[in-house]
Design an enzyme around this catalytic site. Structure first.
Site, mmCIF file in Angstrom:
data_model
loop_
_atom_site.group_PDB
_atom_site.id
_atom_site.type_symbol
_atom_site.label_atom_id
_atom_site.label_comp_id
_atom_site.label_asym_id
_atom_site.label_seq_id
_atom_site.Cartn_x
_atom_site.Cartn_y
_atom_site.Cartn_z
ATOM 1 N N GLY A 8 11.794 19.214 -3.299
ATOM 2 C CA GLY A 8 10.631 19.990 -3.344
ATOM 3 C C GLY A 8 10.349 21.282 -4.239
ATOM 4 O O GLY A 8 9.499 20.683 -5.392
ATOM 5 N N THR A 10 11.438 22.830 -6.743
ATOM 6 C CA THR A 10 11.519 22.848 -8.023
ATOM 7 C C THR A 10 12.532 21.942 -8.417
ATOM 8 O O THR A 10 12.835 21.312 -9.620
ATOM 9 C CB THR A 10 12.976 24.263 -8.155
ATOM 10 N N LYS A 13 15.484 16.872 -4.210
ATOM 11 C CA LYS A 13 17.134 16.809 -3.601
ATOM 12 C C LYS A 13 17.153 15.047 -2.612
ATOM 13 O O LYS A 13 16.724 14.957 -2.299
ATOM 14 C CB LYS A 13 17.818 17.241 -2.516
ATOM 15 N N GLY A 93 4.558 23.260 6.990
ATOM 16 C CA GLY A 93 5.258 22.452 6.200
ATOM 17 C C GLY A 93 6.364 22.033 6.426
ATOM 18 O O GLY A 93 7.140 21.614 7.509
ATOM 19 N N ASP A 95 9.218 20.972 5.131
ATOM 20 C CA ASP A 95 10.524 21.145 4.972
ATOM 21 C C ASP A 95 11.281 22.111 6.617
ATOM 22 O O ASP A 95 12.388 22.085 7.271
ATOM 23 C CB ASP A 95 10.593 21.929 3.881
ATOM 24 N N ARG A 96 9.940 22.992 6.756
ATOM 25 C CA ARG A 96 10.158 23.593 7.825
ATOM 26 C C ARG A 96 10.093 22.546 9.560
ATOM 27 O O ARG A 96 10.916 23.616 10.318
ATOM 28 C CB ARG A 96 8.735 24.869 7.825
ATOM 29 N N ASP A 116 15.826 30.253 5.861
ATOM 30 C CA ASP A 116 15.255 29.091 4.879
ATOM 31 C C ASP A 116 15.590 30.223 3.525
ATOM 32 O O ASP A 116 14.160 30.753 3.656
ATOM 33 C CB ASP A 116 14.720 28.566 4.387
ATOM 34 N N THR A 171 16.518 52.652 -13.265
ATOM 35 C CA THR A 171 16.351 51.347 -13.110
ATOM 36 C C THR A 171 16.683 50.845 -13.154
ATOM 37 O O THR A 171 15.191 50.346 -11.505
ATOM 38 C CB THR A 171 15.208 51.574 -14.388
#
Length: 242
Positions: A8, A10, A13, A93, A95-96, A116, A171
């Site tokens: 992915g 980041t 897996k 993608g 992943d999709r 997702d 804020t």
């Protein structure tokens, strides 16, 4: 046994399946693939693998670890258990694709919307005739917080927090309302839009921020923590059990 590698944005897996059951799952730094050697020693009967990458991890980097193993590199050209109705399939993608495969496997002959919530938030629709019809891509939860901080002079960097009141009294609370709470309103609204067209729609929520958002979303949504890797395992089996 099946080896699943999902690279992915980041993390990468890594999972091991056998007869449809998840035996092992871990996340490693995107470029740290040395853990593959240890996993292959622990599960020496792994004989096939699938690699899905939306990052800079390439099949060439994975190959040295996978001697004598059948490897499928997922792409839009990989044989799939559903049809794709998308104007630019080569930009879809992987992943999709995996998420849609998982929906098709778990909820056959149903209209399914897979949401997702990760770095981005994606919505993908597969209809009851096993045709992928397209979806939506938007900024994810942390991306929205980051943009408020990075593109303004004074707004602070915040971690996600769910507001109970839409009206911010400071804020920071106004920012939380404008991101976390507004995102749940957005998701619920998009679910309504799809439900108007696709009756008896099954909605699946997955991704790293799914648990954080789920309590403020519509009831009846199915949450699945391992949905993407389950979809990859299904595609691998679809391509090797013939």
């Amino acid at each position: 046994m099946n080896l699943i590698i999902d690279a992915g944005n980041t993390y990468t897996k890594i999972a091991v399946f056998h007869n449809g059951l998840l035996y092992h799952k871990e996340s490693v730094n995107r470029k740290n693939l040395s853990q593959l050697s240890a996993i292959l020693k622990t599960y020496p009967t792994i004989n096939r693998a699938i690699v899905s990458s939306v990052s800079s991890v390439t099949s060439e980097e994975v190959a040295p670890f996978l001697h004598n193993i059948l490897v499928i590199n997922l792409s839009v050209n990989t044989p799939l258990p559903f049809k794709i109705n998308y104007d630019t399939p080569n930009t879809l993608g992987v992943d999709r694709i995996a998420l849609v495969a998982a929906a098709h496997k778990k909820y056959p002959a149903k209209h399914c919307l897979v949401i997702d919530v990760g770095s981005c938030i994606t919505y993908d629709l597969i209809d009851k005739n096993a045709i992928y019809q397209g979806g939506i891509i938007g900024p994810g939860l942390q991306m929205r917080y980051n943009s408020l901080h990075e593109f303004t002079a004074r707004l602070p960097q915040l971690l996600p927090k769910m507001q109970t009141n839409i009206l911010g009294k400071s804020t920071t609370s106004a920012m939380h309302s404008g991101v976390s709470l507004a995102m749940t309103v957005e998701i619920n609204g998009i679910i309504d839009e799809f439900s108007n067209t696709y009756k008896e729609l099954v909605v699946i929520l997955t991704g790293g921020d799914a648990h954080f958002l789920s309590k403020r979303l519509k009831s009846g949504i199915f949450a699945h923590s391992n949905f993407l890797i389950q979809g990859l395992n299904y595609i691998l089996e679809y391509n090797t059990d013939k």
